[in-house]
Structure formats: C-alpha cells, structure tokens
Design a protein around this motif. Structure first.
Motif, PDB file in Angstrom:
ATOM      1  N   ALA A  10      52.904 -23.777  14.291  1.00  0.00           N
ATOM      2  CA  ALA A  10      52.755 -25.067  14.973  1.00  0.00           C
ATOM      3  C   ALA A  10      51.424 -25.152  15.706  1.00  0.00           C
ATOM      4  CB  ALA A  10      53.912 -25.277  15.942  1.00  0.00           C
ATOM      5  N   PHE A  11      51.008 -24.055  16.316  1.00  0.00           N
ATOM      6  CA  PHE A  11      49.730 -24.061  17.038  1.00  0.00           C
ATOM      7  C   PHE A  11      48.562 -24.274  16.085  1.00  0.00           C
ATOM      8  CE2 PHE A  11      46.108 -21.850  19.025  1.00  0.00           C
ATOM      9  CZ  PHE A  11      46.037 -22.563  20.220  1.00  0.00           C
ATOM     10  N   LEU A  12      48.590 -23.633  14.930  1.00  0.00           N
ATOM     11  CA  LEU A  12      47.517 -23.829  13.957  1.00  0.00           C
ATOM     12  C   LEU A  12      47.491 -25.267  13.448  1.00  0.00           C
ATOM     13  CD1 LEU A  12      47.801 -20.529  11.872  1.00  0.00           C
ATOM     14  CD2 LEU A  12      46.110 -21.087  13.631  1.00  0.00           C
ATOM     15  N   LEU A  13      48.664 -25.851  13.242  1.00  0.00           N
ATOM     16  CA  LEU A  13      48.720 -27.233  12.766  1.00  0.00           C
ATOM     17  C   LEU A  13      48.166 -28.210  13.793  1.00  0.00           C
ATOM     18  CD1 LEU A  13      52.214 -27.335  10.993  1.00  0.00           C
ATOM     19  CD2 LEU A  13      49.968 -27.358   9.917  1.00  0.00           C
ATOM     20  N   VAL A  14      48.584 -28.049  15.055  1.00  0.00           N
ATOM     21  CA  VAL A  14      48.151 -29.016  16.067  1.00  0.00           C
ATOM     22  C   VAL A  14      46.661 -28.864  16.383  1.00  0.00           C
ATOM     23  CG1 VAL A  14      50.437 -29.255  17.084  1.00  0.00           C
ATOM     24  CG2 VAL A  14      48.916 -27.475  17.936  1.00  0.00           C
ATOM     25  N   ILE A  15      46.159 -27.642  16.356  1.00  0.00           N
ATOM     26  CA  ILE A  15      44.731 -27.460  16.607  1.00  0.00           C
ATOM     27  C   ILE A  15      43.913 -28.056  15.471  1.00  0.00           C
ATOM     28  CG2 ILE A  15      42.898 -25.737  16.809  1.00  0.00           C
ATOM     29  CD1 ILE A  15      44.470 -26.157  19.347  1.00  0.00           C
ATOM     30  N   SER A  16      44.357 -27.844  14.237  1.00  0.00           N
ATOM     31  CA  SER A  16      43.654 -28.442  13.096  1.00  0.00           C
ATOM     32  C   SER A  16      43.694 -29.962  13.168  1.00  0.00           C
ATOM     33  CB  SER A  16      44.274 -27.955  11.788  1.00  0.00           C
ATOM     34  OG  SER A  16      44.207 -26.546  11.684  1.00  0.00           O
ATOM     35  N   GLY A  17      44.862 -30.508  13.499  1.00  0.00           N
ATOM     36  CA  GLY A  17      44.961 -31.955  13.624  1.00  0.00           C
ATOM     37  C   GLY A  17      44.107 -32.510  14.744  1.00  0.00           C
ATOM     38  N   TRP A  18      44.067 -31.808  15.865  1.00  0.00           N
ATOM     39  CA  TRP A  18      43.244 -32.274  17.000  1.00  0.00           C
ATOM     40  C   TRP A  18      41.762 -32.252  16.642  1.00  0.00           C
ATOM     41  CZ3 TRP A  18      40.779 -28.983  21.073  1.00  0.00           C
ATOM     42  CH2 TRP A  18      40.198 -29.764  22.067  1.00  0.00           C
ATOM     43  N   VAL A  19      41.326 -31.221  15.925  1.00  0.00           N
ATOM     44  CA  VAL A  19      39.920 -31.156  15.501  1.00  0.00           C
ATOM     45  C   VAL A  19      39.589 -32.303  14.564  1.00  0.00           C
ATOM     46  CG1 VAL A  19      38.251 -29.784  14.200  1.00  0.00           C
ATOM     47  CG2 VAL A  19      39.711 -28.679  15.885  1.00  0.00           C
ATOM     48  N   LEU A  20      40.491 -32.609  13.631  1.00  0.00           N
ATOM     49  CA  LEU A  20      40.239 -33.718  12.717  1.00  0.00           C
ATOM     50  C   LEU A  20      40.198 -35.056  13.452  1.00  0.00           C
ATOM     51  CD1 LEU A  20      42.478 -32.738   9.653  1.00  0.00           C
ATOM     52  CD2 LEU A  20      39.988 -32.609   9.836  1.00  0.00           C
ATOM     53  N   VAL A  21      41.123 -35.243  14.389  1.00  0.00           N
ATOM     54  CA  VAL A  21      41.119 -36.491  15.164  1.00  0.00           C
ATOM     55  C   VAL A  21      39.842 -36.612  15.986  1.00  0.00           C
ATOM     56  CG1 VAL A  21      42.272 -37.701  17.054  1.00  0.00           C
ATOM     57  CG2 VAL A  21      43.616 -36.729  15.201  1.00  0.00           C
ATOM     58  N   SER A  22      39.406 -35.509  16.581  1.00  0.00           N
ATOM     59  CA  SER A  22      38.174 -35.551  17.388  1.00  0.00           C
ATOM     60  C   SER A  22      36.951 -35.819  16.528  1.00  0.00           C
ATOM     61  CB  SER A  22      38.003 -34.226  18.146  1.00  0.00           C
ATOM     62  OG  SER A  22      39.105 -33.975  18.982  1.00  0.00           O
ATOM     63  N   SER A  23      36.963 -35.349  15.289  1.00  0.00           N
ATOM     64  CA  SER A  23      35.799 -35.539  14.421  1.00  0.00           C
ATOM     65  C   SER A  23      35.649 -36.977  13.938  1.00  0.00           C
ATOM     66  CB  SER A  23      35.885 -34.605  13.211  1.00  0.00           C
ATOM     67  OG  SER A  23      36.989 -34.945  12.387  1.00  0.00           O
ATOM     68  N   THR A  24      36.693 -37.779  14.062  1.00  0.00           N
ATOM     69  CA  THR A  24      36.579 -39.168  13.604  1.00  0.00           C
ATOM     70  C   THR A  24      35.748 -40.031  14.546  1.00  0.00           C
ATOM     71  OG1 THR A  24      38.651 -39.735  14.730  1.00  0.00           O
ATOM     72  CG2 THR A  24      38.787 -39.065  12.424  1.00  0.00           C
ATOM     73  N   LEU A  25      35.654 -39.654  15.807  1.00  0.00           N
ATOM     74  CA  LEU A  25      34.894 -40.480  16.751  1.00  0.00           C
ATOM     75  C   LEU A  25      33.413 -40.578  16.388  1.00  0.00           C
ATOM     76  CD1 LEU A  25      36.481 -39.617  20.224  1.00  0.00           C
ATOM     77  CD2 LEU A  25      36.511 -41.813  19.044  1.00  0.00           C
ATOM     78  N   VAL A  87      42.250 -37.712  21.896  1.00  0.00           N
ATOM     79  CA  VAL A  87      41.439 -36.507  22.104  1.00  0.00           C
ATOM     80  C   VAL A  87      41.793 -35.838  23.435  1.00  0.00           C
ATOM     81  CG1 VAL A  87      39.089 -35.665  22.428  1.00  0.00           C
ATOM     82  CG2 VAL A  87      39.567 -37.341  20.642  1.00  0.00           C
ATOM     83  N   CYS A  88      41.955 -36.619  24.489  1.00  0.00           N
ATOM     84  CA  CYS A  88      42.309 -36.055  25.795  1.00  0.00           C
ATOM     85  C   CYS A  88      43.698 -35.421  25.769  1.00  0.00           C
ATOM     86  CB  CYS A  88      42.240 -37.141  26.862  1.00  0.00           C
ATOM     87  SG  CYS A  88      40.590 -37.805  27.161  1.00  0.00           S
ATOM     88  N   LEU A  89      44.664 -36.093  25.145  1.00  0.00           N
ATOM     89  CA  LEU A  89      46.004 -35.525  25.047  1.00  0.00           C
ATOM     90  C   LEU A  89      46.008 -34.232  24.252  1.00  0.00           C
ATOM     91  CD1 LEU A  89      48.126 -38.750  24.420  1.00  0.00           C
ATOM     92  CD2 LEU A  89      48.188 -37.301  26.453  1.00  0.00           C
ATOM     93  N   GLY A  90      45.209 -34.176  23.188  1.00  0.00           N
ATOM     94  CA  GLY A  90      45.126 -32.953  22.404  1.00  0.00           C
ATOM     95  C   GLY A  90      44.552 -31.794  23.198  1.00  0.00           C
ATOM     96  N   PHE A  91      43.601 -32.069  24.085  1.00  0.00           N
ATOM     97  CA  PHE A  91      43.023 -30.999  24.910  1.00  0.00           C
ATOM     98  C   PHE A  91      44.069 -30.422  25.855  1.00  0.00           C
ATOM     99  CE2 PHE A  91      41.062 -29.828  28.978  1.00  0.00           C
ATOM    100  CZ  PHE A  91      40.266 -28.773  28.577  1.00  0.00           C
ATOM    101  N   PHE A  92      44.772 -31.294  26.572  1.00  0.00           N
ATOM    102  CA  PHE A  92      45.787 -30.797  27.501  1.00  0.00           C
ATOM    103  C   PHE A  92      46.956 -30.153  26.753  1.00  0.00           C
ATOM    104  CE2 PHE A  92      43.735 -34.101  30.155  1.00  0.00           C
ATOM    105  CZ  PHE A  92      43.394 -33.305  31.248  1.00  0.00           C
ATOM    106  N   GLY A  93      47.305 -30.694  25.575  1.00  0.00           N
ATOM    107  CA  GLY A  93      48.354 -30.070  24.786  1.00  0.00           C
ATOM    108  C   GLY A  93      47.979 -28.672  24.327  1.00  0.00           C
ATOM    109  N   SER A  94      46.721 -28.446  24.003  1.00  0.00           N
ATOM    110  CA  SER A  94      46.278 -27.104  23.596  1.00  0.00           C
ATOM    111  C   SER A  94      46.412 -26.106  24.736  1.00  0.00           C
ATOM    112  CB  SER A  94      44.826 -27.163  23.117  1.00  0.00           C
ATOM    113  OG  SER A  94      44.675 -28.061  22.048  1.00  0.00           O
ATOM    114  N   VAL A  95      46.071 -26.540  25.948  1.00  0.00           N
ATOM    115  CA  VAL A  95      46.194 -25.655  27.109  1.00  0.00           C
ATOM    116  C   VAL A  95      47.654 -25.297  27.357  1.00  0.00           C
ATOM    117  CG1 VAL A  95      45.798 -25.462  29.589  1.00  0.00           C
ATOM    118  CG2 VAL A  95      44.076 -26.549  28.137  1.00  0.00           C
ATOM    119  N   PHE A  96      48.532 -26.288  27.330  1.00  0.00           N
ATOM    120  CA  PHE A  96      49.949 -26.028  27.551  1.00  0.00           C
ATOM    121  C   PHE A  96      50.541 -25.174  26.435  1.00  0.00           C
ATOM    122  CE2 PHE A  96      49.832 -29.989  30.225  1.00  0.00           C
ATOM    123  CZ  PHE A  96      50.154 -29.352  31.414  1.00  0.00           C
TER     124      PHE A  96
END
Length: 232
Positions: A10-25, A87-96
């Motif tokens: 799950a951690f690998l999936l969410v980190i990959s998804g967060w990186v892809l979402v951040s790259s769209t900006l 992007v902000c939610l993904g950052f805090f989610g990664s920390v948690f």
C-alpha cells in the motif's frame, strides 16, 4: 507478516500515485490541438493550468501566462485548488503512513500505530478523490467544447497530463483502501473462550438481604448417625 506485506504494498502504491499526481502540475499538455499541413504538422497548440502555448514545426514555442488569477475561468481555478489540495494531502499522508507502519520504529504501541495507518489511508483516499475530480473537471470542459457544434473557437483534445493524473489518483485510492483494510483485518483477532470453574469454598455467598448486606450461609454439616451404644 501478511499485514506488514500489505502495508508495504500500500505504501508503494500511494507514494507512486502521489508522485504522478504531483507531476501533473508542471506538465505542459493538459489539452492539445494541432494544425496539420500537407505533409507535416505546422503548429501545435497546448495549455495547462498556468499558461497557453503554441509550438511551430521548427520546435520553437511561444507561451503566454494567464494574466490574472481573478480573471481566469472558474474551472481552471477549481482544478488548481483540487490539484494543490491533492499534493498537500499526499504529503501529510506519507508522513502518517511512515509513522503508522509496523516496520518502522516510531509511533508508539501497536494500537496507536494502527490508528495512524488507518488515518493515512483515509488521507490518501481523499488525495486520490481530489486529483480525480480536478482532472475530470478539466476533461469535461474539453469534451463539452469539442462536441458542441456552436463552439467556433479553437477546439482541444485530452492531453497526457490528464491520463497521468487519473492513473495517480487511482493508485492513491487503491493504496489508501489497502491501508484501511489491512488495519481492519489486524483488529479482528480471534478471542479464546475460557470457562470459569468456581472453586469450592467452605462458605458460599448468598443473595443480598433487605439491608443490602450479603448473607453468608454456612454449609450444613452432614447428619450424624448414632447407634444404640452411642451413650453407653
């Protein structure tokens, strides 16, 4: 062991998804349109959340930034807000998620780490929903203009950034769901049933009397049988 493997996946999936979402900006091609000549493409028009550009056949691009945020269309402002929130939610989610995973040494007891990991999964689900809503809103505007016969301005098609955003949001939602379900399975530990055998005691506690005090009943002694020579 199975729960730890599910958390790592799950951690690998969410980190990959967060990186892809951040790259769209910063990605250029949110929407794209071309003007074809007889042999080669003469010009390519494309735009994203920040600017609109045109690239000629020689590869030279001329871009124009959006003049004012207050003068933008409503859907662009909404897409900006949703993507930045994702992007902000993904950052805090990664920390948690790092704190709540079992393989890390921080976070406290197992119950506390389980609650933190479940919170991280919920945050990543929100991150994926925000990103998906932003990309879908932008795509809906493009398709409505493309299929509108009364729209006479430049028509665009879906760009690569939208597909990247959809893929990233799907990974965030799937990974966040795995986080939540892994914690739920961890909490479903089977309980052993125990039978209580009351120890035999010389005194048994009776029911309470009228004054609220417990009546102690002494066990009766077994009757004695005397023969005829007992008092002789």
């Amino acid at each position: 062991m199975a729960n730890s493997s599910a958390e790592i996946l799950a951690f690998l999936l969410v980190i990959s998804g967060w990186v892809l979402v951040s790259s769209t900006l910063p990605t250029d091609y949110w929407k794209v349109s071309t003007i074809d000549g007889t042999v080669i493409t003469t010009a390519t028009f494309w735009a994203n959340l920040w600017k609109t550009c045109v690239t000629d056949s020689t590869g030279v691009s001329n871009c124009k930034d959006f003049p004012s945020m207050l003068a933008l269309d409503g859907y662009i402002q909404a897409c900006r807000g949703l993507m930045i929130a994702a992007v902000c939610l993904g950052f805090f989610g990664s920390v948690f998620a790092l704190v709540g995973m079992k393989c890390t040494k921080i976070g406290g007891s197992d119950q506390t780490k389980a609650k933190i990991a479940c919170l991280a999964g919920f945050i990543f689900i929100l991150c994926g929903l925000c990103a998906m809503a932003g990309c879908s809103l932008y795509a809906n505007r493009i398709t409505s203009e493309f299929f509108d016969p009364t729209y006479i301005a430049q028509k665009y098609e879906l760009g690569a950034a939208l597909f990247i955003g959809w893929a990233g949001s799907a990974l965030c939602i799937i990974g966040g769901s795995i986080f939540c379900f892994s914690i739920a399975e961890n909490n479903k530990t089977p309980r052993m049933g125990y039978t209580y055998n009351r120890a035999a005691s010389a005194m048994t506690i009776g029911t309470k009397g009228c004054n609220g005090s417990a009546d102690l009943k002494m066990p009766r002694a077994p009757p004695k049988h005397f023969d005829k020579n007992a008092y002789v």
